[in-house]
Scaffold this motif. Sequence first.
Motif, mmCIF file in Angstrom:
data_model
loop_
_atom_site.group_PDB
_atom_site.id
_atom_site.type_symbol
_atom_site.label_atom_id
_atom_site.label_comp_id
_atom_site.label_asym_id
_atom_site.label_seq_id
_atom_site.Cartn_x
_atom_site.Cartn_y
_atom_site.Cartn_z
ATOM 1 N N THR A 5 1.351 -1.191 0.099
ATOM 2 C CA THR A 5 -0.278 0.164 0.168
ATOM 3 C C THR A 5 0.868 1.467 0.181
ATOM 4 O OG1 THR A 5 -0.684 -1.405 2.453
ATOM 5 C CG2 THR A 5 -2.811 0.173 0.924
ATOM 6 N N GLN A 6 2.489 1.150 1.056
ATOM 7 C CA GLN A 6 3.187 2.578 0.706
ATOM 8 C C GLN A 6 3.118 3.008 -1.075
ATOM 9 O OE1 GLN A 6 6.043 2.054 2.868
ATOM 10 N NE2 GLN A 6 6.891 4.150 2.847
ATOM 11 N N SER A 7 3.723 1.293 -1.411
ATOM 12 C CA SER A 7 4.776 1.552 -3.157
ATOM 13 C C SER A 7 3.376 2.644 -3.474
ATOM 14 C CB SER A 7 5.200 0.385 -3.401
ATOM 15 O OG SER A 7 4.932 0.570 -4.651
ATOM 16 N N THR A 8 1.924 2.452 -3.856
ATOM 17 C CA THR A 8 0.913 2.618 -4.718
ATOM 18 C C THR A 8 0.370 3.435 -4.023
ATOM 19 O OG1 THR A 8 -0.644 0.660 -4.558
ATOM 20 C CG2 THR A 8 -2.100 2.089 -5.122
ATOM 21 N N GLY A 9 0.362 4.241 -2.774
ATOM 22 C CA GLY A 9 0.339 5.463 -2.261
ATOM 23 C C GLY A 9 1.592 6.331 -2.788
ATOM 24 N N GLN A 10 2.617 6.101 -2.870
ATOM 25 C CA GLN A 10 3.895 7.018 -3.264
ATOM 26 C C GLN A 10 3.472 6.997 -4.930
ATOM 27 O OE1 GLN A 10 7.020 4.143 -2.741
ATOM 28 N NE2 GLN A 10 7.646 6.337 -1.218
ATOM 29 N N GLN A 11 2.557 5.947 -5.638
ATOM 30 C CA GLN A 11 2.709 5.778 -7.068
ATOM 31 C C GLN A 11 1.753 6.989 -6.839
ATOM 32 O OE1 GLN A 11 2.527 1.321 -8.150
ATOM 33 N NE2 GLN A 11 1.683 3.118 -10.566
ATOM 34 N N LEU A 12 0.984 6.806 -6.549
ATOM 35 C CA LEU A 12 -0.801 8.076 -7.372
ATOM 36 C C LEU A 12 -0.291 9.581 -6.217
ATOM 37 C CD1 LEU A 12 -3.546 5.825 -5.706
ATOM 38 C CD2 LEU A 12 -2.837 6.126 -7.515
ATOM 39 N N CYS A 13 0.791 9.335 -5.889
ATOM 40 C CA CYS A 13 1.025 10.723 -5.250
ATOM 41 C C CYS A 13 2.022 11.406 -6.402
ATOM 42 C CB CYS A 13 1.381 10.469 -3.797
ATOM 43 S SG CYS A 13 0.588 10.842 -2.578
ATOM 44 N N LEU A 14 2.856 10.607 -6.636
ATOM 45 C CA LEU A 14 4.016 11.078 -7.785
ATOM 46 C C LEU A 14 3.115 11.016 -8.637
ATOM 47 C CD1 LEU A 14 6.941 8.745 -6.765
ATOM 48 C CD2 LEU A 14 7.046 11.015 -6.651
ATOM 49 N N GLN A 15 2.589 10.474 -9.065
ATOM 50 C CA GLN A 15 1.921 10.594 -10.899
ATOM 51 C C GLN A 15 0.433 11.630 -10.966
ATOM 52 O OE1 GLN A 15 -0.996 6.609 -10.482
ATOM 53 N NE2 GLN A 15 0.519 5.723 -11.786
ATOM 54 N N ALA A 16 -0.020 12.035 -9.685
ATOM 55 C CA ALA A 16 -0.206 12.901 -9.197
ATOM 56 C C ALA A 16 0.833 14.612 -9.821
ATOM 57 C CB ALA A 16 -1.419 13.825 -8.310
ATOM 58 N N LEU A 17 1.612 14.393 -8.855
ATOM 59 C CA LEU A 17 2.634 15.057 -9.048
ATOM 60 C C LEU A 17 2.746 15.748 -11.058
ATOM 61 C CD1 LEU A 17 4.686 14.746 -5.951
ATOM 62 C CD2 LEU A 17 2.578 17.381 -6.634
ATOM 63 N N GLU A 18 3.223 14.458 -11.545
ATOM 64 C CA GLU A 18 3.619 14.541 -12.791
ATOM 65 C C GLU A 18 2.381 15.234 -13.648
ATOM 66 O OE1 GLU A 18 5.349 11.200 -16.046
ATOM 67 O OE2 GLU A 18 3.942 10.503 -14.667
ATOM 68 N N ILE A 19 1.060 14.666 -13.454
ATOM 69 C CA ILE A 19 0.120 15.444 -14.363
ATOM 70 C C ILE A 19 0.363 16.985 -14.261
ATOM 71 C CG2 ILE A 19 -2.304 16.063 -14.152
ATOM 72 C CD1 ILE A 19 -2.541 12.801 -13.264
ATOM 73 N N ILE A 20 0.296 17.559 -12.556
ATOM 74 C CA ILE A 20 0.510 18.945 -13.430
ATOM 75 C C ILE A 20 1.537 19.211 -13.517
ATOM 76 C CG2 ILE A 20 1.344 20.322 -10.947
ATOM 77 C CD1 ILE A 20 -0.658 18.853 -9.286
ATOM 78 N N ALA A 21 2.648 18.476 -12.714
ATOM 79 C CA ALA A 21 4.078 19.254 -14.386
ATOM 80 C C ALA A 21 3.496 19.557 -15.151
ATOM 81 C CB ALA A 21 5.078 17.932 -13.909
ATOM 82 N N ILE A 22 2.986 17.682 -16.701
ATOM 83 C CA ILE A 22 2.831 18.235 -17.347
ATOM 84 C C ILE A 22 2.015 19.126 -18.027
ATOM 85 C CG2 ILE A 22 1.917 16.951 -19.014
ATOM 86 C CD1 ILE A 22 2.894 13.924 -18.235
ATOM 87 N N SER A 23 1.364 20.205 -17.388
ATOM 88 C CA SER A 23 0.195 20.712 -17.745
ATOM 89 C C SER A 23 0.722 22.431 -17.055
ATOM 90 C CB SER A 23 -1.948 20.856 -16.654
ATOM 91 O OG SER A 23 -0.837 21.381 -15.535
ATOM 92 N N SER A 24 1.964 22.441 -16.002
ATOM 93 C CA SER A 24 2.829 23.525 -15.716
ATOM 94 C C SER A 24 3.657 23.078 -14.573
ATOM 95 C CB SER A 24 1.080 24.281 -14.958
ATOM 96 O OG SER A 24 1.312 25.574 -14.593
ATOM 97 N N PRO A 25 4.651 23.357 -16.081
ATOM 98 C CA PRO A 25 5.855 22.583 -14.626
ATOM 99 C C PRO A 25 6.431 24.108 -13.952
ATOM 100 C CG PRO A 25 6.406 22.690 -16.631
ATOM 101 C CD PRO A 25 4.540 23.140 -17.083
ATOM 102 N N GLU A 26 5.853 24.992 -14.069
ATOM 103 C CA GLU A 26 6.307 25.961 -13.047
ATOM 104 C C GLU A 26 5.988 25.820 -11.696
ATOM 105 O OE1 GLU A 26 3.198 27.494 -15.313
ATOM 106 O OE2 GLU A 26 5.109 27.221 -15.657
ATOM 107 N N LEU A 27 4.522 24.998 -11.270
ATOM 108 C CA LEU A 27 3.807 25.146 -10.163
ATOM 109 C C LEU A 27 4.474 23.545 -9.185
ATOM 110 C CD1 LEU A 27 0.482 24.666 -11.232
ATOM 111 C CD2 LEU A 27 1.356 26.841 -9.618
ATOM 112 N N ILE A 28 5.371 22.540 -10.264
ATOM 113 C CA ILE A 28 6.340 21.865 -9.926
ATOM 114 C C ILE A 28 7.679 22.616 -8.734
ATOM 115 C CG2 ILE A 28 7.774 20.087 -9.968
ATOM 116 C CD1 ILE A 28 4.575 19.717 -9.651
ATOM 117 N N THR A 29 8.041 23.443 -10.374
ATOM 118 C CA THR A 29 9.126 23.483 -9.512
ATOM 119 C C THR A 29 9.456 24.614 -8.806
ATOM 120 O OG1 THR A 29 9.378 25.563 -11.796
ATOM 121 C CG2 THR A 29 10.340 23.426 -12.146
ATOM 122 N N ALA A 30 8.191 25.560 -8.995
ATOM 123 C CA ALA A 30 8.170 26.554 -7.527
ATOM 124 C C ALA A 30 8.431 26.022 -6.142
ATOM 125 C CB ALA A 30 6.576 26.927 -7.823
#
Length: 149
Positions: A5-30
Amino acid sequence: AVVSTQSTGQQLCLQALEIIAISSPELITAHSSLIPALLYATQHTNDLQVRTIAAKLLLYFAEDPQTVKELAGCDQQLCGTLATFVRTPDNILQCIASKILFSLMQADRKLLQDDHLMDLVTTLRQNAVDQEAWVLSDKILLMKNSTEI
């Protein structure tokens, strides 16, 4: 196969960040405070998908002129992560490693004198399973040779 479950949770969180990064990289790099957490995630998981998504997110920081030096400042963690990527037979991680190394060297030419980083570049060039990884590592070596002349 059983996935923790920890790996699945990490994966989901990172996937959410990746989606944000794809649409707006500056939101991540900020949020450069993510850098240590992403480096940690790449080193402390056996889940290739978690490692790959974290690596892709690190690449956003490496390619951003405002955050590349902060990434370089995580010296030991960054070198450990890049060493893992360089030595893996996974072409995606090797390619990401080459792009991160190239961005670091472009941002700060003094890093061309860092023996540990240059050993990683040489190892990557010798073991690259991806043409782009080989080409970028070769470019870094050419950059180093041109600064020594």
